[in-house]
Scaffold this motif. Structure first.
Motif, PDB file in Angstrom:
ATOM      1  N   THR A  20       0.817  -1.218   0.000  1.00  0.00           N
ATOM      2  CA  THR A  20       0.000   0.000   0.000  1.00  0.00           C
ATOM      3  C   THR A  20       0.852   1.270   0.000  1.00  0.00           C
ATOM      4  O   THR A  20       0.308   2.367   0.072  1.00  0.00           O
ATOM      5  N   ASP A  21       2.180   1.108  -0.098  1.00  0.00           N
ATOM      6  CA  ASP A  21       3.053   2.278  -0.203  1.00  0.00           C
ATOM      7  C   ASP A  21       3.594   2.430  -1.623  1.00  0.00           C
ATOM      8  O   ASP A  21       4.599   3.095  -1.847  1.00  0.00           O
ATOM      9  N   GLY A  22       2.914   1.806  -2.586  1.00  0.00           N
ATOM     10  CA  GLY A  22       3.317   1.940  -3.980  1.00  0.00           C
ATOM     11  C   GLY A  22       4.692   1.348  -4.226  1.00  0.00           C
ATOM     12  O   GLY A  22       4.997   0.265  -3.777  1.00  0.00           O
ATOM     13  N   LEU A  23       5.531   2.089  -4.926  1.00  0.00           N
ATOM     14  CA  LEU A  23       6.867   1.600  -5.265  1.00  0.00           C
ATOM     15  C   LEU A  23       7.944   2.080  -4.304  1.00  0.00           C
ATOM     16  O   LEU A  23       9.125   1.994  -4.595  1.00  0.00           O
ATOM     17  N   ALA A  24       7.551   2.577  -3.152  1.00  0.00           N
ATOM     18  CA  ALA A  24       8.526   3.131  -2.217  1.00  0.00           C
ATOM     19  C   ALA A  24       9.606   2.125  -1.838  1.00  0.00           C
ATOM     20  O   ALA A  24      10.745   2.498  -1.592  1.00  0.00           O
ATOM     21  N   ASN A  25       9.250   0.838  -1.778  1.00  0.00           N
ATOM     22  CA  ASN A  25      10.223  -0.173  -1.374  1.00  0.00           C
ATOM     23  C   ASN A  25      10.307  -1.322  -2.376  1.00  0.00           C
ATOM     24  O   ASN A  25      10.368  -2.480  -1.998  1.00  0.00           O
ATOM     25  N   ALA A  26      10.319  -1.002  -3.645  1.00  0.00           N
ATOM     26  CA  ALA A  26      10.329  -2.031  -4.685  1.00  0.00           C
ATOM     27  C   ALA A  26      11.577  -2.901  -4.650  1.00  0.00           C
ATOM     28  O   ALA A  26      11.540  -4.052  -5.060  1.00  0.00           O
ATOM     29  N   ASN A  27      12.683  -2.381  -4.159  1.00  0.00           N
ATOM     30  CA  ASN A  27      13.921  -3.156  -4.127  1.00  0.00           C
ATOM     31  C   ASN A  27      14.079  -3.987  -2.863  1.00  0.00           C
ATOM     32  O   ASN A  27      14.987  -4.809  -2.774  1.00  0.00           O
ATOM     33  N   ASP A  28      13.251  -3.768  -1.868  1.00  0.00           N
ATOM     34  CA  ASP A  28      13.343  -4.524  -0.618  1.00  0.00           C
ATOM     35  C   ASP A  28      11.932  -4.852  -0.139  1.00  0.00           C
ATOM     36  O   ASP A  28      11.291  -4.045   0.532  1.00  0.00           O
ATOM     37  N   ILE A  29      11.465  -6.048  -0.488  1.00  0.00           N
ATOM     38  CA  ILE A  29      10.074  -6.401  -0.154  1.00  0.00           C
ATOM     39  C   ILE A  29       9.845  -6.540   1.339  1.00  0.00           C
ATOM     40  O   ILE A  29       8.715  -6.486   1.799  1.00  0.00           O
ATOM     41  N   THR A  30      10.924  -6.687   2.121  1.00  0.00           N
ATOM     42  CA  THR A  30      10.739  -6.812   3.570  1.00  0.00           C
ATOM     43  C   THR A  30      10.334  -5.479   4.199  1.00  0.00           C
ATOM     44  O   THR A  30       9.812  -5.453   5.301  1.00  0.00           O
ATOM     45  N   LYS A  31      10.586  -4.365   3.490  1.00  0.00           N
ATOM     46  CA  LYS A  31      10.234  -3.049   4.024  1.00  0.00           C
ATOM     47  C   LYS A  31       8.919  -2.508   3.469  1.00  0.00           C
ATOM     48  O   LYS A  31       8.479  -1.436   3.865  1.00  0.00           O
ATOM     49  N   ALA A  32       8.297  -3.240   2.548  1.00  0.00           N
ATOM     50  CA  ALA A  32       7.039  -2.774   1.955  1.00  0.00           C
ATOM     51  C   ALA A  32       5.923  -2.797   2.994  1.00  0.00           C
ATOM     52  O   ALA A  32       5.928  -3.602   3.922  1.00  0.00           O
ATOM     53  N   ALA A  33       4.960  -1.903   2.836  1.00  0.00           N
ATOM     54  CA  ALA A  33       3.785  -1.848   3.718  1.00  0.00           C
ATOM     55  C   ALA A  33       2.733  -2.806   3.161  1.00  0.00           C
ATOM     56  O   ALA A  33       1.841  -2.402   2.419  1.00  0.00           O
ATOM     57  N   TRP A  34       2.861  -4.089   3.499  1.00  0.00           N
ATOM     58  CA  TRP A  34       1.974  -5.112   2.953  1.00  0.00           C
ATOM     59  C   TRP A  34       0.609  -5.092   3.626  1.00  0.00           C
ATOM     60  O   TRP A  34       0.505  -4.911   4.830  1.00  0.00           O
ATOM     61  N   ALA A  35      -0.426  -5.290   2.817  1.00  0.00           N
ATOM     62  CA  ALA A  35      -1.794  -5.458   3.328  1.00  0.00           C
ATOM     63  C   ALA A  35      -2.363  -6.696   2.636  1.00  0.00           C
ATOM     64  O   ALA A  35      -2.214  -6.859   1.422  1.00  0.00           O
ATOM     65  N   ARG A  36      -3.007  -7.542   3.418  1.00  0.00           N
ATOM     66  CA  ARG A  36      -3.541  -8.785   2.864  1.00  0.00           C
ATOM     67  C   ARG A  36      -4.894  -8.547   2.215  1.00  0.00           C
ATOM     68  O   ARG A  36      -5.757  -7.873   2.761  1.00  0.00           O
ATOM     69  N   LEU A  37      -5.067  -9.116   1.020  1.00  0.00           N
ATOM     70  CA  LEU A  37      -6.358  -9.128   0.332  1.00  0.00           C
ATOM     71  C   LEU A  37      -7.035 -10.445   0.684  1.00  0.00           C
ATOM     72  O   LEU A  37      -6.647 -11.495   0.167  1.00  0.00           O
ATOM     73  N   ALA A  38      -8.007 -10.407   1.578  1.00  0.00           N
ATOM     74  CA  ALA A  38      -8.686 -11.636   1.992  1.00  0.00           C
ATOM     75  C   ALA A  38     -10.172 -11.379   2.233  1.00  0.00           C
ATOM     76  O   ALA A  38     -11.019 -12.085   1.694  1.00  0.00           O
ATOM     77  N   ALA A  39     -10.490 -10.373   3.038  1.00  0.00           N
ATOM     78  CA  ALA A  39     -11.891 -10.088   3.344  1.00  0.00           C
ATOM     79  C   ALA A  39     -12.638  -9.751   2.063  1.00  0.00           C
ATOM     80  O   ALA A  39     -12.214  -8.891   1.291  1.00  0.00           O
ATOM     81  N   GLY A  40     -13.715 -10.458   1.797  1.00  0.00           N
ATOM     82  CA  GLY A  40     -14.537 -10.211   0.626  1.00  0.00           C
ATOM     83  C   GLY A  40     -14.021 -10.842  -0.657  1.00  0.00           C
ATOM     84  O   GLY A  40     -14.735 -10.891  -1.652  1.00  0.00           O
ATOM     85  N   ILE A  41     -12.802 -11.327  -0.656  1.00  0.00           N
ATOM     86  CA  ILE A  41     -12.210 -11.898  -1.874  1.00  0.00           C
ATOM     87  C   ILE A  41     -12.613 -13.372  -1.989  1.00  0.00           C
ATOM     88  O   ILE A  41     -12.405 -14.148  -1.063  1.00  0.00           O
ATOM     89  N   ASN A  42     -13.183 -13.733  -3.144  1.00  0.00           N
ATOM     90  CA  ASN A  42     -13.606 -15.122  -3.321  1.00  0.00           C
ATOM     91  C   ASN A  42     -13.079 -15.749  -4.608  1.00  0.00           C
ATOM     92  O   ASN A  42     -13.499 -16.850  -4.975  1.00  0.00           O
TER      93      ASN A  42
END
Length: 192
Positions: free
Chosen positions: A55-77
């Motif tokens: 959810t932080d766009g490409l701010a951390n494209a080179n280091d996925i451990t620093k990305a602001a990850w959000a899970r897509l689960a609720a409502g997803i079928n």
């Protein structure tokens, strides 16, 4: 007498129907067993697939451990991968009238669909991009499959449907995430 808000299974005559105890072969939530099955026979269940969007766009494209990850689960079928192969189809004289097909490129993508959940961080982020163009639609995406393998990389968010549907139905939500270049693949054995 049952407490208000609880129900006791009864027969047509009103008698209480005994419920079987939970066992390893019979999962019974009435018995307090919260174990969710991960497979049916030899088939892994799809609910174990984990879809994440940065959810932080490409701010951390080179280091996925620093990305602001959000899970897509609720409502997803629904999660559907597609390779979008580009092929070169050719016929040669030695083929005796039969052609050949060679895959010359791919545009790997995931279609994600379900129902709109307002307030869900991942869905809200994607829905906020519906009128964007160019690099504003690029971010990181990571999918961890039920077997533990992963695919991740920079995606472009396309075909965003932030809401819609019939008056008495849940609002729809969908988008297509197209990887830019070859995504990274991590085999299941590396994630254990």
């Amino acid at each position: 007498m049952a407490e208000l808000g609880t129900t006791t299974p009864t027969s047509a005559t009103g008698d209480v129907v005994p419920q079987p105890a939970s066992t390893s072969t019979h999962n019974n939530s009435l018995a307090g067993d919260d174990t969710t099955p991960t497979n049916i026979g030899k088939f892994l269940l799809n609910w174990q697939n984990k879809i994440e969007i940065a959810t932080d766009g490409l701010a951390n494209a080179n280091d996925i451990t620093k990305a602001a990850w959000a899970r897509l689960a609720a409502g997803i079928n629904n999660l559907t991968p597609a390779e979008n192969d580009t092929t070169a189809n050719d016929e040669y004289y030695d083929g005796e009238g039969f052609g050949t097909s060679d895959v010359t490129s791919k545009r790997y993508q995931f279609t994600v669909a379900g129902h709109r959940v307002y307030g869900d961080k991942a869905q809200d982020y994607i829905a906020s991009k519906m009128l964007e163009i160019g690099d504003n639609l690029k971010t990181l995406m990571r999918v961890t499959f039920a077997d533990g393998s992963q695919v991740y990389g920079i995606v472009t968010l396309t075909n965003i449907v932030p809401a819609g549907g019939q008056p008495g139905a849940k609002q729809t939500f969908s988008f297509v995430a197209v990887f830019n270049g070859k995504p990274k693949f991590v085999p299941a054995s590396a994630n254990k």
